[in-house]
Every structure is written in C-alpha cells, then in structure tokens.
Enzyme design. Structure first.
Site, short mmCIF file in Angstrom:
data_model
loop_
_atom_site.label_atom_id
_atom_site.label_comp_id
_atom_site.label_asym_id
_atom_site.label_seq_id
_atom_site.Cartn_x
_atom_site.Cartn_y
_atom_site.Cartn_z
N ARG A 90 63.05 105.95 47.66
CA ARG A 90 63.57 104.71 47.08
C ARG A 90 63.41 103.54 48.04
NH1 ARG A 90 69.67 104.64 44.85
NH2 ARG A 90 70.10 104.62 47.09
N LYS A 189 67.03 97.66 46.45
CA LYS A 189 68.25 97.62 47.26
C LYS A 189 68.02 96.62 48.40
CE LYS A 189 70.88 101.06 48.31
NZ LYS A 189 72.15 100.73 47.61
N GLU A 222 76.77 98.36 35.86
CA GLU A 222 77.29 99.25 36.89
C GLU A 222 78.50 98.59 37.51
OE1 GLU A 222 74.12 99.81 39.69
OE2 GLU A 222 74.21 97.76 40.43
#
Length: 332
Positions: A90, A189, A222
């Site tokens: 990721r 991220k 989220e």
C-alpha cells in the site's frame, strides 16, 4: 442500502455507557501498553539510527512544508510484524499515485523496519513508516526535492483503553466531509491529514470517542482513523473504497475472518440510517485494531452493547495477531 439519505446532521446527545452496558464478549483481556514512547528510542532516518533528541528533519522538507509525503502505521505482536507485506504494498501504491520515488527497495525497507524494532528491543508495538518528498525550497514544485527521505519510528501504543473494547465507543457524525477522490484520493495515505484532523476536532468538541465522516453524496465513508462496519441480520457490511473508505489492512483481515466464521460480507454504500438501524457496529484500523461501537448520534446500536458477531471477529483477530506475521528475531 441505496444512496438516497440526504444526511441532515442531528444535534447529538452524548452519554457515557452505563455500568450495565458492560458485557464479557470473547475479547482477550491481555495487557495493553500505555506509553506512547519508549526509553532511549532509536529512530531510523535515511539509513542511520538516531536518539529521539537527535532525530531531526530539515525545515525545508516538503513533508513539513506541504504535507507532501506518505505513511503507513504497522503493528507488531509477539515478535512478529502483522501484515508487513500488505502495508508495504500500500505504501508503494500511494507513492506511485503521487509520483514519489521511494529511495530503497521493498526488501531493504523490510529489513529497515525489522532492524528498527530490534534496535528498540521490542516484541509488541507500533511502527510509523514515513516517506517525505525530501528537502526542497519554499516553492511548491516537487521537482526541487532531489532525494525523498525515509523515517521509521517504533513506539508502544494503545489507542483505546481495554475497557473501551468491552463497553464500546460513542460516535458522532461530523460536518466535515471526506475528501472527494477528485480532490485528494483517500486511497493515498498522505501526510496531509488535515481533513481527518478537522473531523477529529469535531468529535472532541462533542465529547465523543470518534467521528463518522460522510462523502459528498451523504453516504458513510469512514471514521477519522478507522474503517466502519455494520452487522445487519448476520451480514457484515462496510462502505466500498469508491465511497471514500481507505482500503484498510485490518478491513481486509475482517473479510478473511468473516469468511472463515461463515458470515456473509458486503461492500455497499450505507447511510446514517443504516448505521442507526444496525444490529451491531464496529471500527477497524491498525492502531485501533477492531473495536465495537454502541452509540451513534445519540442512538444506541442494537441493544447498546458490543454484539456477538463483533466479539467473535475480535477474538479471532487477536489469535491471528499472536500467531502470524513476519518474524523480527531469528529465533522466531
């Protein structure tokens, strides 16, 4: 679960769960670390280890000036790093998305993570892995940054007290919307976490444990640092990444556990109504692990206690973290 809820924010009334809300689910009462740091910590910066007092970055690093960089939070348990390969995959995906060239290979990064843990003499804890754009000038153009920087920090962590895993969290919906993929894709991220920080401030002002973030369509995306799941009639449901949900590592583990335990899973758009009407609700994240939610915007979820499916998933997750992962020490 269609995208039809207009999502009018209610004025939440926050109450602490009462003593009779405590249940004894299949959650292991193992000791949890309480310190956020460790004595004489050794921090990895670009191939060298520094004491905490000497671990510094330049004020001209674009990670500081513009939030131009990426990160991963990684847990290690019982001398093993949990899902290290998935975290590094990721990280590299995030780097590719923002045209950032990570200056070392995945193999060397793996070695650097393991060595950082060993240098700090830890068997259980948390790794913060950061890659910044590097030192540039005060201009925005990343081409001025010649060499990206890699930082690895090992620390003890307990995002929530163990009692919260038994009683459950209180959550409020915040006014701050999740970033649209057309602006800054939530799949990256990035070091620019201001969107989440503003939502976290709203949770604090409401005296809630977490904040639920919606997307521009009014659907649930989220929470500020966690994915959200609901359970309805035995089915485990979570928003898709297209709704603004991060492709969480713990989120993917829950899919595996649910399949193993025989529960059906579904990735679908959900509204606040779906959350209010759920039988159970829980959050997932590397730092939070898996934690129940018992109240959202003043509404009790189910019977107001952590549910049995949530408890079984947590119990299996804790077994997996004890038994699997990349060994840190040769004897493991």
């Amino acid at each position: 679960m269609k995208t039809t809820d207009a999502a009018v924010l209610d004025e939440p009334k926050i109450h602490e769960p009462t003593a009779d809300a405590v249940v004894e689910p299949a959650i292991e009462g193992r000791p949890r670390p309480t310190a956020v740091g460790i004595k004489d910590a050794k921090i990895y910066i670009d191939g060298k280890f520094y004491s905490e007092a000497d671990a510094k970055v330049s004020v001209f690093d674009h990670g500081l000036l513009y939030g131009d960089g990426i990160f991963e939070g990684i847990r290690f348990y019982n001398g093993r790093v949990f899902r290290l390969g998935e975290h590094l995959d990721r990280l590299w995906d995030s780097a590719r998305s923002i045209c950032l060239e990570i200056p070392i290979t995945k193999q060397r990064m793996t070695g650097a993570v393991l060595e950082t843990i060993r240098k700090n003499h830890m068997r259980d804890g948390y790794i913060r892995l950061v890659v910044t754009r590097g030192i540039g000038n005060l201009g925005l153009n990343p081409k001025q940054c010649k060499t990206p920087s890699v930082i690895i920090i090992a620390a003890a962590i307990a995002l929530y007290h163990e009692n919260m895993y038994r009683k459950g969290l209180t959550v409020v919906t915040c006014a701050t919307r999740r970033c649209s993929p057309g602006a800054l894709n939530p799949a990256v991220k990035s070091l620019n976490y201001l969107n989440n920080v503003m939502a976290r401030i709203e949770a604090d002002l409401a005296e809630a444990d977490e904040a639920l973030m919606l997307n521009d369509a009014g659907n649930v995306a989220e929470c500020t640092a966690d994915n959200i799941f609901i359970v309805k009639r035995g089915q485990v449901v979570t928003p898709p990444v297209t709704a603004g949900a991060l492709r969480g590592i713990t989120r993917s583990v829950v899919f595996e556990i649910a399949a193993e335990l025989g529960f059906k899973t579904l990735k679908a758009d959900i509204t606040r109504h779906d959350v209010f009407a759920a039988d159970e609700c829980f959050l997932t994240g590397t730092a939070a692990e898996i934690i129940p939610v018992v109240k959202v915007d003043g509404r009790s979820i189910g019977n107001g206690k952590p549910g049995p499916i949530t408890a079984r998933i947590i119990a299996r997750f804790r077994e997996m973290t004890r038994e699997t992962g990349t060994p840190i020490f040769d004897q493991d």
